[in-house]
Motif scaffolding. Sequence first.
Motif, PDB file in Angstrom:
ATOM      1  N   GLY A 102     -45.615 -11.756  25.297  1.00 25.98           N
ATOM      2  CA  GLY A 102     -44.654 -12.682  25.864  1.00 25.98           C
ATOM      3  C   GLY A 102     -44.651 -13.997  25.099  1.00 25.98           C
ATOM      4  N   TYR A 103     -43.820 -14.929  25.533  1.00 30.12           N
ATOM      5  CA  TYR A 103     -43.837 -16.257  24.906  1.00 30.12           C
ATOM      6  C   TYR A 103     -44.547 -17.268  25.803  1.00 30.12           C
ATOM      7  CZ  TYR A 103     -42.585 -19.642  21.388  1.00 30.12           C
ATOM      8  OH  TYR A 103     -42.668 -20.556  20.364  1.00 30.12           O
ATOM      9  N   HIS A 105     -45.975 -16.214  28.743  1.00 31.81           N
ATOM     10  CA  HIS A 105     -46.570 -15.315  29.734  1.00 31.81           C
ATOM     11  C   HIS A 105     -45.611 -15.166  30.914  1.00 31.81           C
ATOM     12  CE1 HIS A 105     -49.675 -13.401  32.293  1.00 31.81           C
ATOM     13  NE2 HIS A 105     -50.286 -13.134  31.160  1.00 31.81           N
ATOM     14  N   GLU A 106     -44.317 -15.076  30.570  1.00 33.36           N
ATOM     15  CA  GLU A 106     -43.283 -14.956  31.590  1.00 33.36           C
ATOM     16  C   GLU A 106     -43.419 -13.646  32.351  1.00 33.36           C
ATOM     17  OE1 GLU A 106     -41.863 -13.672  27.539  1.00 33.36           O
ATOM     18  OE2 GLU A 106     -42.696 -15.530  28.362  1.00 33.36           O
ATOM     19  N   LEU A 107     -43.258 -13.690  33.662  1.00 33.75           N
ATOM     20  CA  LEU A 107     -43.381 -12.509  34.496  1.00 33.75           C
ATOM     21  C   LEU A 107     -42.071 -11.734  34.505  1.00 33.75           C
ATOM     22  CD1 LEU A 107     -45.451 -13.929  37.481  1.00 33.75           C
ATOM     23  CD2 LEU A 107     -46.249 -12.812  35.397  1.00 33.75           C
ATOM     24  N   VAL A 108     -42.186 -10.440  34.342  1.00 33.72           N
ATOM     25  CA  VAL A 108     -41.025  -9.572  34.176  1.00 33.72           C
ATOM     26  C   VAL A 108     -40.045  -9.734  35.334  1.00 33.72           C
ATOM     27  CG1 VAL A 108     -40.299  -7.161  34.058  1.00 33.72           C
ATOM     28  CG2 VAL A 108     -42.346  -7.924  32.833  1.00 33.72           C
ATOM     29  N   GLU A 115     -32.967 -12.789  28.847  1.00 32.95           N
ATOM     30  CA  GLU A 115     -34.054 -13.747  28.619  1.00 32.95           C
ATOM     31  C   GLU A 115     -35.249 -13.062  27.986  1.00 32.95           C
ATOM     32  OE1 GLU A 115     -33.175 -16.884  32.281  1.00 32.95           O
ATOM     33  OE2 GLU A 115     -34.301 -15.042  32.655  1.00 32.95           O
ATOM     34  N   PHE A 116     -35.569 -11.845  28.441  1.00 33.61           N
ATOM     35  CA  PHE A 116     -36.676 -11.125  27.811  1.00 33.61           C
ATOM     36  C   PHE A 116     -36.404 -10.903  26.329  1.00 33.61           C
ATOM     37  CE2 PHE A 116     -38.285  -7.134  26.130  1.00 33.61           C
ATOM     38  CZ  PHE A 116     -39.650  -7.379  26.202  1.00 33.61           C
ATOM     39  N   SER A 117     -35.214 -10.427  26.012  1.00 36.73           N
ATOM     40  CA  SER A 117     -34.885 -10.141  24.614  1.00 36.73           C
ATOM     41  C   SER A 117     -34.947 -11.410  23.768  1.00 36.73           C
ATOM     42  CB  SER A 117     -33.484  -9.525  24.518  1.00 36.73           C
ATOM     43  OG  SER A 117     -33.446  -8.266  25.168  1.00 36.73           O
ATOM     44  N   ARG A 118     -34.467 -12.524  24.302  1.00 34.12           N
ATOM     45  CA  ARG A 118     -34.477 -13.781  23.566  1.00 34.12           C
ATOM     46  C   ARG A 118     -35.903 -14.256  23.293  1.00 34.12           C
ATOM     47  NH1 ARG A 118     -31.541 -16.498  26.788  1.00 34.12           N
ATOM     48  NH2 ARG A 118     -33.055 -17.875  27.794  1.00 34.12           N
ATOM     49  N   MET A 119     -36.784 -14.150  24.302  1.00 32.70           N
ATOM     50  CA  MET A 119     -38.161 -14.603  24.112  1.00 32.70           C
ATOM     51  C   MET A 119     -38.947 -13.643  23.219  1.00 32.70           C
ATOM     52  SD  MET A 119     -39.173 -16.530  27.676  1.00 32.70           S
ATOM     53  CE  MET A 119     -38.271 -15.514  28.833  1.00 32.70           C
ATOM     54  N   LEU A 120     -38.613 -12.361  23.257  1.00 29.61           N
ATOM     55  CA  LEU A 120     -39.245 -11.419  22.343  1.00 29.61           C
ATOM     56  C   LEU A 120     -38.899 -11.770  20.902  1.00 29.61           C
ATOM     57  CD1 LEU A 120     -40.896  -8.815  21.917  1.00 29.61           C
ATOM     58  CD2 LEU A 120     -38.755  -7.526  22.156  1.00 29.61           C
TER      59      LEU A 120
END
Length: 297
Positions: A102-103, A105-108, A115-120
């Motif tokens: 994570g970036y 430690h964001e919770l799924v 947002e997940f794809s952007r932080m990945l």
Amino acid sequence: MSSLKPAAPYPWPEGKASAFCFSVDVDAHSPWMWNNRDNPPALLSHLEQRHFGPRVGLARLARLLESVGIKGSFFVPGAVAEAHPWMLPELVDAGHEVGLHGYFHELVQQVSDAEFSRMLEASIALFEKQVGKKPAGFRSPAWEMTPHMVAEVKRHGFYDSSLMGFDTPYCVDGLTEVPVNWATDDAIFFKFLGGPGVDGWPPVGTDAVLSAWREELTASRKFGTLFILTVHDWISGRGARTLMLEKLLGSVLSDTGIWVATVGEVAAHYEAVTPGRDAVSPEIPETLFNHPAWKGA
């Protein structure tokens, strides 16, 4: 297709009977950042406990691994690598594996697919900037995945180490999965931040945890499975816990039937020797209320 018949033993390399990985989730202060992202409190206790990891604990764990000749797998949030730019290069220079975590430690459950794809993407860019190459592996914060995450992690060519549907490597919709295990994670035994409403139980003593993990090691050897140990820089970098880990590693290294590897090496072995073994779908079951038995169909 599963059955009551025992599966063929997993073919570990060099005729080994089981495997062991030493992994570190280098959370440091990143969960504090995520949990307090809207309104950071002017309080130091929890934050300082987590800062202990990069200041003291991580180096202590690295010295332990060096002393016994083991390479570890360190899963590092982007925010932690950003705050400590020495971390990834020094771990890589020491021969350890570094992977994504994570970036912030964001919770799924608290981020959208976008947002997940952007932080990945941001995590990948940071790792490439700091160590000059893309990592091989991903581990989700809090060990949770969604079908979208599976697709994204696979699209980038990573393996994953977040789920636990088997106790040997398997794949989820074509994504190589190196399974973790809550029973061999230090946080469930030792995590204690202090303060009302924060902790559900006091930390367990090291003798009890060492005994439990040695039982897990015996079981892993008997059933030919993978033992992934997961520790945290700010938790098991504390003195008595590091000494406990030294004793556990002594038990591991005294057994010549155990293959000691990084998580990435286990993933690579799976992809080279047993690709597609124990393949499963990430499909989510329909809601109970759509089931024919519930509707009376």
